[in-house]
Design a protein around this motif. Structure first.
Motif, PDB file in Angstrom:
ATOM      1  N   GLN A   3       0.821  -1.214   0.000  1.00  0.00           N
ATOM      2  CA  GLN A   3       0.000   0.000   0.000  1.00  0.00           C
ATOM      3  C   GLN A   3       0.854   1.262   0.000  1.00  0.00           C
ATOM      4  O   GLN A   3       0.503   2.245  -0.642  1.00  0.00           O
ATOM      5  CB  GLN A   3      -0.941   0.003   1.210  1.00  0.00           C
ATOM      6  CG  GLN A   3      -2.103  -0.966   1.062  1.00  0.00           C
ATOM      7  CD  GLN A   3      -2.841  -0.782  -0.236  1.00  0.00           C
ATOM      8  OE1 GLN A   3      -2.774  -1.621  -1.123  1.00  0.00           O
ATOM      9  NE2 GLN A   3      -3.544   0.323  -0.383  1.00  0.00           N
ATOM     10  N   ASP A  51       0.752  -2.976 -11.245  1.00  0.00           N
ATOM     11  CA  ASP A  51       0.878  -3.778 -10.024  1.00  0.00           C
ATOM     12  C   ASP A  51       1.190  -5.196 -10.487  1.00  0.00           C
ATOM     13  O   ASP A  51       0.347  -5.870 -11.064  1.00  0.00           O
ATOM     14  CB  ASP A  51      -0.442  -3.714  -9.238  1.00  0.00           C
ATOM     15  CG  ASP A  51      -0.382  -4.492  -7.919  1.00  0.00           C
ATOM     16  OD1 ASP A  51       0.473  -5.383  -7.784  1.00  0.00           O
ATOM     17  OD2 ASP A  51      -1.214  -4.204  -7.044  1.00  0.00           O
ATOM     18  N   LEU A  55      -1.848 -13.938  -0.309  1.00  0.00           N
ATOM     19  CA  LEU A  55      -1.566 -14.835  -1.434  1.00  0.00           C
ATOM     20  C   LEU A  55      -0.064 -14.938  -1.643  1.00  0.00           C
ATOM     21  O   LEU A  55       0.710 -14.133  -1.124  1.00  0.00           O
ATOM     22  CB  LEU A  55      -2.238 -14.288  -2.700  1.00  0.00           C
ATOM     23  CG  LEU A  55      -1.897 -12.853  -3.126  1.00  0.00           C
ATOM     24  CD1 LEU A  55      -0.784 -12.822  -4.171  1.00  0.00           C
ATOM     25  CD2 LEU A  55      -3.124 -12.143  -3.679  1.00  0.00           C
ATOM     26  N   TYR A  63      -7.050  -4.481  -6.984  1.00  0.00           N
ATOM     27  CA  TYR A  63      -6.891  -4.936  -5.597  1.00  0.00           C
ATOM     28  C   TYR A  63      -7.730  -4.046  -4.676  1.00  0.00           C
ATOM     29  O   TYR A  63      -7.738  -2.817  -4.830  1.00  0.00           O
ATOM     30  CB  TYR A  63      -5.401  -4.871  -5.230  1.00  0.00           C
ATOM     31  CG  TYR A  63      -5.125  -5.226  -3.796  1.00  0.00           C
ATOM     32  CD1 TYR A  63      -5.217  -6.540  -3.365  1.00  0.00           C
ATOM     33  CD2 TYR A  63      -4.782  -4.247  -2.871  1.00  0.00           C
ATOM     34  CE1 TYR A  63      -4.964  -6.871  -2.051  1.00  0.00           C
ATOM     35  CE2 TYR A  63      -4.525  -4.566  -1.548  1.00  0.00           C
ATOM     36  CZ  TYR A  63      -4.621  -5.878  -1.143  1.00  0.00           C
ATOM     37  OH  TYR A  63      -4.382  -6.197   0.161  1.00  0.00           O
ATOM     38  N   THR A  96      -6.067  -1.013  -3.134  1.00  0.00           N
ATOM     39  CA  THR A  96      -5.767   0.034  -4.116  1.00  0.00           C
ATOM     40  C   THR A  96      -7.028   0.841  -4.389  1.00  0.00           C
ATOM     41  O   THR A  96      -6.997   2.078  -4.454  1.00  0.00           O
ATOM     42  CB  THR A  96      -5.261  -0.602  -5.434  1.00  0.00           C
ATOM     43  OG1 THR A  96      -4.181  -1.470  -5.123  1.00  0.00           O
ATOM     44  CG2 THR A  96      -4.811   0.447  -6.425  1.00  0.00           C
ATOM     45  N   PHE A 100       5.550  -7.590   6.104  1.00  0.00           N
ATOM     46  CA  PHE A 100       4.938  -6.689   5.141  1.00  0.00           C
ATOM     47  C   PHE A 100       6.010  -5.926   4.401  1.00  0.00           C
ATOM     48  O   PHE A 100       6.986  -5.503   5.008  1.00  0.00           O
ATOM     49  CB  PHE A 100       4.044  -5.665   5.855  1.00  0.00           C
ATOM     50  CG  PHE A 100       2.662  -6.169   6.007  1.00  0.00           C
ATOM     51  CD1 PHE A 100       1.752  -6.006   4.978  1.00  0.00           C
ATOM     52  CD2 PHE A 100       2.278  -6.836   7.148  1.00  0.00           C
ATOM     53  CE1 PHE A 100       0.470  -6.506   5.089  1.00  0.00           C
ATOM     54  CE2 PHE A 100       1.003  -7.335   7.271  1.00  0.00           C
ATOM     55  CZ  PHE A 100       0.094  -7.170   6.243  1.00  0.00           C
ATOM     56  N   GLY A 101       5.806  -5.723   3.127  1.00  0.00           N
ATOM     57  CA  GLY A 101       6.749  -4.912   2.377  1.00  0.00           C
ATOM     58  C   GLY A 101       6.213  -4.610   0.999  1.00  0.00           C
ATOM     59  O   GLY A 101       5.238  -5.216   0.534  1.00  0.00           O
ATOM     60  N   MET A 134       4.909  -1.924  -9.573  1.00  0.00           N
ATOM     61  CA  MET A 134       4.674  -1.921  -8.135  1.00  0.00           C
ATOM     62  C   MET A 134       4.540  -3.351  -7.626  1.00  0.00           C
ATOM     63  O   MET A 134       4.031  -4.215  -8.340  1.00  0.00           O
ATOM     64  CB  MET A 134       3.360  -1.171  -7.880  1.00  0.00           C
ATOM     65  CG  MET A 134       3.034  -0.924  -6.434  1.00  0.00           C
ATOM     66  SD  MET A 134       1.261  -1.218  -6.166  1.00  0.00           S
ATOM     67  CE  MET A 134       1.358  -2.661  -5.138  1.00  0.00           C
ATOM     68  N   THR A 190       2.208  -7.752  -8.585  1.00  0.00           N
ATOM     69  CA  THR A 190       2.273  -8.647  -7.424  1.00  0.00           C
ATOM     70  C   THR A 190       1.871 -10.082  -7.773  1.00  0.00           C
ATOM     71  O   THR A 190       2.542 -11.037  -7.363  1.00  0.00           O
ATOM     72  CB  THR A 190       1.352  -8.115  -6.302  1.00  0.00           C
ATOM     73  OG1 THR A 190       1.777  -6.802  -5.950  1.00  0.00           O
ATOM     74  CG2 THR A 190       1.380  -9.003  -5.074  1.00  0.00           C
ATOM     75  N   LEU A 191       0.783 -10.241  -8.509  1.00  0.00           N
ATOM     76  CA  LEU A 191       0.296 -11.594  -8.784  1.00  0.00           C
ATOM     77  C   LEU A 191       1.231 -12.396  -9.692  1.00  0.00           C
ATOM     78  O   LEU A 191       1.597 -13.514  -9.339  1.00  0.00           O
ATOM     79  CB  LEU A 191      -1.119 -11.555  -9.375  1.00  0.00           C
ATOM     80  CG  LEU A 191      -2.235 -11.961  -8.420  1.00  0.00           C
ATOM     81  CD1 LEU A 191      -2.331 -10.984  -7.268  1.00  0.00           C
ATOM     82  CD2 LEU A 191      -3.567 -12.071  -9.138  1.00  0.00           C
ATOM     83  N   GLU A 237      -3.389  -3.637 -13.530  1.00  0.00           N
ATOM     84  CA  GLU A 237      -3.172  -4.790 -12.646  1.00  0.00           C
ATOM     85  C   GLU A 237      -3.651  -6.012 -13.405  1.00  0.00           C
ATOM     86  O   GLU A 237      -4.840  -6.161 -13.660  1.00  0.00           O
ATOM     87  CB  GLU A 237      -3.960  -4.609 -11.340  1.00  0.00           C
ATOM     88  CG  GLU A 237      -3.695  -5.713 -10.330  1.00  0.00           C
ATOM     89  CD  GLU A 237      -4.596  -5.615  -9.102  1.00  0.00           C
ATOM     90  OE1 GLU A 237      -4.980  -4.489  -8.730  1.00  0.00           O
ATOM     91  OE2 GLU A 237      -4.928  -6.667  -8.540  1.00  0.00           O
ATOM     92  N   ASN A 248      -7.491  -9.330  -9.888  1.00  0.00           N
ATOM     93  CA  ASN A 248      -7.697 -10.054  -8.637  1.00  0.00           C
ATOM     94  C   ASN A 248      -9.090  -9.672  -8.140  1.00  0.00           C
ATOM     95  O   ASN A 248      -9.322  -8.491  -7.920  1.00  0.00           O
ATOM     96  CB  ASN A 248      -6.580  -9.597  -7.682  1.00  0.00           C
ATOM     97  CG  ASN A 248      -6.765 -10.068  -6.273  1.00  0.00           C
ATOM     98  OD1 ASN A 248      -7.551 -10.954  -5.987  1.00  0.00           O
ATOM     99  ND2 ASN A 248      -6.048  -9.434  -5.369  1.00  0.00           N
ATOM    100  N   THR A 252       5.070  -8.492   0.370  1.00  0.00           N
ATOM    101  CA  THR A 252       4.397  -9.321   1.375  1.00  0.00           C
ATOM    102  C   THR A 252       4.023 -10.687   0.791  1.00  0.00           C
ATOM    103  O   THR A 252       3.958 -11.678   1.516  1.00  0.00           O
ATOM    104  CB  THR A 252       3.092  -8.606   1.800  1.00  0.00           C
ATOM    105  OG1 THR A 252       3.371  -7.242   2.081  1.00  0.00           O
ATOM    106  CG2 THR A 252       2.437  -9.263   2.987  1.00  0.00           C
TER     107      THR A 252
HETATM  108  C1  LIG Z   1      -1.515  -7.491  -1.111  1.00  0.00           C
HETATM  109  C2  LIG Z   1      -1.603  -6.679  -2.341  1.00  0.00           C
HETATM  110  C3  LIG Z   1      -1.404  -5.292  -2.316  1.00  0.00           C
HETATM  111  C4  LIG Z   1      -1.153  -4.537  -1.031  1.00  0.00           C
HETATM  112  O1  LIG Z   1       0.012  -4.952  -0.414  1.00  0.00           O
HETATM  113  P1  LIG Z   1       0.259  -4.925   1.194  1.00  0.00           P
HETATM  114  O2  LIG Z   1       1.652  -5.437   1.297  1.00  0.00           O
HETATM  115  O3  LIG Z   1      -0.769  -5.780   1.820  1.00  0.00           O
HETATM  116  O4  LIG Z   1       0.134  -3.498   1.614  1.00  0.00           O
HETATM  117  C5  LIG Z   1      -1.474  -4.621  -3.516  1.00  0.00           C
HETATM  118  N1  LIG Z   1      -1.757  -5.248  -4.673  1.00  0.00           N
HETATM  119  C6  LIG Z   1      -1.951  -6.575  -4.736  1.00  0.00           C
HETATM  120  C7  LIG Z   1      -2.250  -7.215  -6.040  1.00  0.00           C
HETATM  121  C8  LIG Z   1      -1.886  -7.335  -3.576  1.00  0.00           C
HETATM  122  O5  LIG Z   1      -2.108  -8.647  -3.639  1.00  0.00           O
END
Ligand SMILES: *Cc1c(COP(=O)(O)O)cnc(C)c1O
Length: 389
Positions: free
Chosen positions: A79, A174, A327, A102, A105, A208-209, A194, A176-177, A145, A149, A198
């Motif tokens: 975040q 984003d 996740l 997300y 977001t 957390f990160g 981004m 992350t996935l 993204e 998700n 985490t």
């Molecule tokens: C978990 C997540 C976030 C937020 O991350 P945090 O580390 O929980 O602050 C943002 N985008 C996606 C896709 C996430 O899965």
């Protein structure tokens, strides 16, 4: 020019030379919050750990090589990485974001809009007409993204990023996935990538990160300035631990994905299941795009049961799989996005985004796939006996 190194090499080779005192092959944890100056007029590379930290730099270096970034910032959550991206914008700027982004977001962007700090336009990123109409309003930032998700729809990054940049917007993805092991948004034309570290990047569900990385050096300087000004940087401890988790990222992703592909195909055959969303299934509406854009379909699955009333019983019968949000970790987690991960999104917005109240999302973990299937199977059998009983 040297050929880019492969992810397994990048994470294994993250700096056995970084221990100047004792030459340990593991970089030390420099917990100190402040650093000695040689003289008062010469600022050392490291002076104060909110601003710069050797542990964050080591992690950032590895993340940048994985993503093909010029540089970036390691933040204290996903975040805060998202907030850092939004801090680049002037007051009142328009942000175009996916309507099914997300939940956190969504909450952040909608909250800033409510306070009049920026304007937000949530669109269906797969709808050309809606996206073009949003671009015509000249957004300052376009947020991507993909896979989304929890629905795992795929946005064409190259197509959206080139149109957005031509319209003068900064493009953030984003990632992350998919992780950089499966998708490289900067190579596809995004300005910023981004991460919530985490999730899969750390992979051990114990910190957390986040990270925000830029393709161009000019943006990196602005990110550093704002993260220092706002205090969004992550701790040395978390950076050290995240680099440890990152060592096995490529191996974990291979394993998670292989299990997810098996489980998705198995769920798809089950009579109790209404629909399975997984980009690796040929029945997925974006299957071809996913195959082109990603080097693999990933570890996330979402699905619906035919009998919405059976959801609560199904969840309560799972033994190996835990009911929890988050996740990308070692343990398989299941959640109901409507009341868990996406509860920051009002019901109307959920409906518009296609997040059905009974949709379930699974983040496949490192357990044996046969054991996971057995757990899902016994919980589904219970649905059937409940329906007939
Ligand atoms: C978990 C997540 C976030 C937020 O991350 P945090 O580390 O929980 O602050 C943002 N985008 C996606 C896709 C996430 O899965």
């Amino acid at each position: 020019m040297q050929a880019p190194r492969k992810p397994t090499t990048i994470v294994a080779a993250a700096r056995p030379d970084a221990d100047p005192a004792y030459a340990g092959i593991v970089p030390p944890l420099w917990a100190s919050d402040t650093f000695r100056w040689d003289d008062a007029d010469t600022k050392p590379t490291y002076d104060y750990a909110r601003t710069v930290s050797p542990n964050r730099d080591l992690l950032c270096e590895a993340l940048c090589e994985l993503e093909g970034a010029a540089g970036g910032v390691v933040t204290n959550s996903g975040q805060s990485a998202a907030l850092l991206a939004l801090l680049l914008l002037p007051a009142g700027a328009l942000v175009v974001a996916p309507q099914d982004c997300y939940g956190g977001t969504y909450r952040l962007i909608a909250g800033l809009e409510e306070q009049g700090k920026l304007r937000a336009h949530f669109v269906d990123m797969l709808d050309d007409a809606a996206f073009d109409a949003a671009l015509a309003e000249t957004p300052a930032m376009v947020w991507l993204e993909t896979p989304s998700n929890p629905l795992l729809r795929i946005t064409d990054i190259a197509k959206r990023a080139s149109a957005a940049r031509a319209a003068g917007a900064l493009v953030v993805a984003d990632n992350t996935l998919p992780t950089p092991c499966r998708q490289k948004p900067l190579d596809l034309g995004c300005d910023l990538v981004m991460h919530s570290t985490t999730k899969a990047l750390n992979g051990h569900a114990d910190l957390f990160g986040g990270a925000l990385l830029a393709r161009e050096e000019e943006l990196v300087e602005r990110l550093r300035w704002w993260s220092n000004a706002a205090g969004l940087n992550g701790s040395a401890q978390d950076a050290w631990q995240t680099l440890r988790g990152l060592r096995t990222l490529p191996l974990r992703i291979d394993r998670l994905e292989a299990s997810a592909a098996r489980i998705a195909a198995w769920l798809d055959e089950r009579a109790e299941v209404l629909q399975v969303n997984y980009p690796g299934l040929p029945s997925h509406p974006d299957y071809a795009l996913a195959a082109r854009q990603q080097s693999g379909p990933g570890f996330m699955i979402s699905f619906r049961l035919k009998d919405a009333d059976a959801v609560a019983g199904f969840l309560s019968r799972l033994r190996l799989i835990s009911l929890a949000s988050s996740l990308g970790g070692f343990a398989t987690l299941i959640c109901k996005p409507a009341t868990m991960t996406h509860r920051g999104m009002p019901p109307e917005a959920q409906a518009k985004a296609g997040i059905h109240p009974d949709l379930l999302r699974v983040s496949v973990g490192l357990e044996d796939a046969d054991d996971l299937i057995a757990d899902l199977s016994q919980a589904l059998e219970g649905c059937r006996s409940q329906a007939s009983g």
